[in-house]
Design a protein around this motif. Structure first.
Motif, short mmCIF file in Angstrom:
data_model
loop_
_atom_site.label_atom_id
_atom_site.label_comp_id
_atom_site.label_asym_id
_atom_site.label_seq_id
_atom_site.Cartn_x
_atom_site.Cartn_y
_atom_site.Cartn_z
N VAL A 24 9.43 -7.70 8.39
CA VAL A 24 8.21 -8.04 7.66
C VAL A 24 7.14 -7.00 7.97
O VAL A 24 6.84 -6.73 9.14
CB VAL A 24 7.68 -9.43 8.05
N ALA A 25 6.57 -6.41 6.92
CA ALA A 25 5.49 -5.44 7.09
C ALA A 25 4.28 -5.88 6.28
O ALA A 25 4.42 -6.23 5.10
CB ALA A 25 5.94 -4.05 6.64
N LEU A 26 3.12 -5.90 6.90
CA LEU A 26 1.86 -6.18 6.22
C LEU A 26 1.10 -4.87 6.11
O LEU A 26 0.81 -4.23 7.13
CB LEU A 26 1.05 -7.21 7.00
N LEU A 27 0.82 -4.47 4.88
CA LEU A 27 0.16 -3.18 4.65
C LEU A 27 -1.10 -3.35 3.81
O LEU A 27 -1.26 -4.33 3.07
CB LEU A 27 1.09 -2.20 3.92
N GLU A 28 -1.94 -2.35 3.92
CA GLU A 28 -3.07 -2.20 3.00
C GLU A 28 -2.72 -1.00 2.12
O GLU A 28 -2.43 0.08 2.62
CB GLU A 28 -4.35 -1.95 3.78
N ILE A 29 -2.72 -1.21 0.79
CA ILE A 29 -2.28 -0.17 -0.13
C ILE A 29 -3.34 0.04 -1.21
O ILE A 29 -3.87 -0.92 -1.78
CB ILE A 29 -0.94 -0.53 -0.81
N GLY A 30 -3.65 1.29 -1.49
CA GLY A 30 -4.55 1.65 -2.58
C GLY A 30 -4.11 2.96 -3.18
O GLY A 30 -3.14 3.58 -2.74
N ILE A 31 -4.79 3.39 -4.22
CA ILE A 31 -4.48 4.66 -4.87
C ILE A 31 -5.63 5.64 -4.61
O ILE A 31 -6.80 5.29 -4.77
CB ILE A 31 -4.32 4.48 -6.40
N ASN A 32 -5.29 6.84 -4.19
CA ASN A 32 -6.28 7.88 -3.97
C ASN A 32 -5.72 9.19 -4.52
O ASN A 32 -4.62 9.60 -4.16
CB ASN A 32 -6.60 8.01 -2.48
#
Length: 399
Positions: A24-32
């Motif tokens: 299980v991985a909890l990530l913060e993801i956005g586009i840059n």
């Protein structure tokens, strides 16, 4: 899509071919600047309850899975995946209402990418279980799952699906790199020096741990499921004749795009190995040593044959359970002396978290209407938005 987006929290879930638990991985993801940016917030591994791994492997063996057992395991694994997601969010002090998406690969019990013509139709098939409706219901979070079938419907292998993440995490502007995932099945991603996704190659090289683990379990009557620290292999000697027979496997004659699974490198091959070992008096230790060498040699074969000729002393970044087997790493170093081996952790990202993170990324791409496959890698006829979306309780449609 805008060049920048507000980052969202996404959970990735998976269990690999070895069926040794839930990552299980909890990530913060956005586009840059047009590319996803990831930050790992929390990672954990949850072992399966006693006896569950054996049940999963039993239904994954060709012809041995009863429909009712697969049906029950599908829901049971969905419940366990949901519990794992809830636990990780809680340990990270992130309320589930702040988690935008869950991406679940599930548990593969069959992967048959070679087309079979039936009733005039070419059939490629794959099956992952771990019911996504259960995950969405228990967590309240919109869940994306079942990523492989859309690529296969478009003529692809449905695998590998991790190269997109490999490129984001490990591509280097001045160095050629190879990311080698030594899971149950080994897969390789070649990252030519540069940036972005241009020129990336990837495919399954053959067995990772699946033969080693399966053989050890068979030899010990189930008392052991892995060759811990490569100790059994270290006490034996490689049998050259048996290794040559293994290296003649038909899979190695195929050119990429290609993928494989337990169907080719699982119980049927183990049965054949045991028969040959008994006929020639090969010891158990020598058998494990030979199979370990087989994984290393099959990787080296593909590196030498399939990578571009202008590849220069690539760094080989290892991840997956096999990266913890000293004899396997030693075999890779001997087979690929021109490569510098380093772990994914040394390269900047926790190796065990990579595959779960990949399915968090794929869920993010799907929710934003972006393709997650790389057709030149999977063999699909076109880019495709992957997965099936099960709405969470607060789902208001994709934006």
């Amino acid at each position: 899509m805008d060049c920048e987006t507000v980052a969202m929290k996404v959970i990735g879930l998976m269990s690999g071919t070895s069926a040794d638990g839930i990552d299980v991985a909890l990530l913060e993801i956005g586009i840059n600047k047009g590319l996803p940016q990831l930050r790992l917030l929390r990672f954990a591994v949850f072992s399966f309850p006693n006896g569950l791994r054996e049940r999963i492997l039993r239904v994954a063996d060709a012809g041995s899975g009863a429909t009712s057992e697969i049906c029950r395991l599908n829901v049971l694994l969905g419940e366990l995946f949901a519990k794992a997601a809830i636990s990780v969010a809680r340990s990270a002090r992130v309320p589930l209402r702040d988690v935008a998406l869950i991406g679940s690969h599930g548990q593969t019990i069959a992967h048959l990418p070679d087309p079979a013509v039936e009733h005039g139709v070419s059939v490629r098939s794959t099956l992952q279980i771990g019911e996504s409706s259960v995950i969405a219901e228990r967590t309240g979070v919109t869940t994306v799952a079942d990523f492989r079938p859309r690529d296969m419907a478009a003529g692809g292998e449905g695998a590998p699906l991790t190269p997109y993440l490999h490129a984001l995490l490990f591509r280097h502007p001045r160095r050629d790199r190879i990311v080698l995932n030594l899971g149950g099945i080994a897969n390789l991603t070649f990252l030519p020096r540069g940036r972005g996704l241009r020129g990336v190659l990837a495919f399954d090289t053959g067995p990772g741990n699946v033969l080693i683990d399966g053989l050890v379990a068979r030899l010990t009557g189930g008392a052991m499921s892995v060759d811990l620290d490569g100790r059994i292999a270290a006490s034996g000697e490689v049998d050259p004749r048996l290794l040559r027979w293994l290296m003649a496997h038909a899979y190695f004659r195929r050119k990429p795009p290609k993928s494989t699974g337990r169907e080719e490198f699982g119980p049927t091959l183990i049965d054949a190995l045991l028969r040959r070992a008994a006929a020639r008096g090969i010891t158990e230790e020598d058998l494990v040593a030979t199979v370990t060498a087989f994984t290393a040699q099959s990787v080296a074969l593909h590196v030498r044959r399939e990578l571009p000729h202008n590849t220069v002393s690539p760094e080989l970044i290892t991840c997956g359970g096999g990266a913890n087997n000293p004899m396997l790493i030693k075999g890779l170093e001997a087979a690929l002396p021109e490569s510098r081996l380093l772990s994914a952790d040394e390269a900047g990202f926790p190796g065990r978290a990579i595959e779960a993170s990949a399915f968090a990324l794929l869920a993010y791409l799907t929710a934003h209407g972006l393709p997650g496959n790389l057709p030149r890698i999977t063999g699909a006829t076109h880019s495709a938005i992957l997965g099936k979306i099960v709405p969470g309780r607060a789902f208001q449609g994709l934006r």
